[in-house]
Design a protein around this motif. Structure first.
Motif: not given
Lengths: 217, 175
Positions: A44, A69-71, A73-74, A77-78
């Protein structure tokens, strides 16, 4: 913090030699899958600013850019275990980010929203506590004004490019990706990337007529 | 203002690298020699360099504070949502599988029965009607030298009664 540095060192020893210092992205993702929390922090930390800047330069909405940007990363990682190593990790990350940004643009068009020119109106946005930095410091006030105006004109000109040219241009000029990398991110041939880039530059040159050659930079 | 000319397409890649100072010594010398003698490429490279510098000088946005924590929270929330929805999905998947199995069994049974019945009728080797007598009676050959006279009920379709499988048809209809 000490744990983070120790992990950087430990992973760097395992990682192949790369231009970037620190552990390879693939190694970090593997560590994350195995449950290493520090690997998450490092990934991150490595990508958050370039991604926010990149998405913001496409959609011109800082809050939404941070959200997307958060989405990104989600999703990374998912789906970390599904990541195919035939592409660079950064290619995969930027592909996800680009798709999210394009979706947002299209949704806005459907909703009939205007594009907000809110990314570069001021160099410092105190109200929203955003960090906006100039690449170099110490300009004279007059020169600063010229630069600001030129940057504004450039941002408007980039905004006015058709989507397919704009994204290629931003990946090349803002993210400094090679033609090959851009092709991988957008699933395009190198020839198409070069052609779109050429078209984007021609259009920009026309839009910036009157600014270019006046040594604002 | 004079119109800006388009650059030589074959030189564009190298001009792009030249403005980024990413060419080797030989290539750099070559492109600089070209720029000396090609006004269009010279203008193009100057414009490109300026645009490149302007882009680099645009303010850079960075992620807001606490970004990592927000990602972590969303990741945990997404995990929790998946955990809570998973059992329902599993039950739905099992129910759907059972339904498909049941339907499959029913369809197969009906199909097999129908097939057997039609095979039985088709396989009937008894000969067809030999002659129609007085409108309501027909004579059917039932074996070597044997004949059978059948009284037709009013609902009998004469077309079918005199067709290839008439015997089976008539036997079925008469019951």
């Amino acid at each position: 913090m000490l744990g983070e540095i120790a992990l950087e060192n430990r992973l760097a020893a395992r990682a192949p030699l790369k231009k970037r210092t620190g552990p390879d992205d693939n190694v970090l993702i593997q560590e994350f899958i195995e449950g290493n929390e520090q690997a998450f922090v490092l990934i991150v930390g490595r990508y958050k600013d370039p991604l926010v800047h990149y998405i913001n330069s496409i959609i011109r909405d800082y809050d939404m850019a941070a959200d997307l940007t958060q989405e990104t990363f989600i999703r990374v990682f998912r789906k970390a275990s599904q990541y195919e190593r035939k592409y660079q990790f950064s290619t995969w990350v930027y592909r996800i980010a680009t798709n999210l940004a394009i979706d947002e643009l299209r949704n806005r068009k459907k909703r009939g929203r205007f594009f907000f020119f809110n990314a570069f109106p001021n160099f410092i946005d105190e109200e929203n506590n955003r960090t906006l930095q100039l690449a170099d410091s110490g300009p004279t006030p007059d020169r600063s004004l010229d630069r600001k105006e030129a940057s504004g004109r450039l941002a408007v000109a980039i905004d006015g490019l058709p989507e397919k040219y704009r994204i290629v241009f931003l990946l090349r000029e803002v993210q400094e990706m090679s033609h090959q990398e851009i092709g991988a991110v957008l699933s395009l041939s190198e020839g198409t990337v070069k052609s779109r880039l050429h078209r984007a530059r021609l259009l920009l040159r026309t839009k910036l007529e009157g600014i270019l050659g006046k040594n604002y930079a | 203002m004079p119109e800006r000319m388009k650059p030589c397409r074959s030189k564009e890649d190298r001009i792009d690298l030249w403005i980024r100072d990413a060419l080797g010594a030989t290539e750099r010398r070559e492109i600089e020699e070209h720029l000396d003698c090609c006004a269009a490429c010279r203008q193009w490279s100057a414009d490109l360099k300026e645009i490149h510098q302007m882009v680099r000088q645009m303010p850079k946005t960075t992620a807001p504070e606490g970004f990592e924590d927000r990602v972590r929270q969303r990741l945990s929330a997404a995990d929790a949502a998946i955990q809570s929805t998973r059992p329902a999905w599993r039950y739905a998947a099992v129910a759907a599988a059972l339904l498909v199995l049941l339907l499959g069994t029913v369809v197969t049974t009906v199909f097999v029965r129908t097939r057997n019945q039609s095979d039985k009728l088709a396989g009937d080797q008894r000969p067809a009607v030999e002659e129609v007598q007085s409108g309501s009676q027909i004579v059917v050959k039932t074996g070597e030298g044997a004949r059978e006279v059948i009284q037709l009920p009013s609902r009998i379709d004469l077309q079918k009664a005199t067709s290839q499988n008439s015997y089976a048809y008539l036997m079925n209809t008469s019951h």
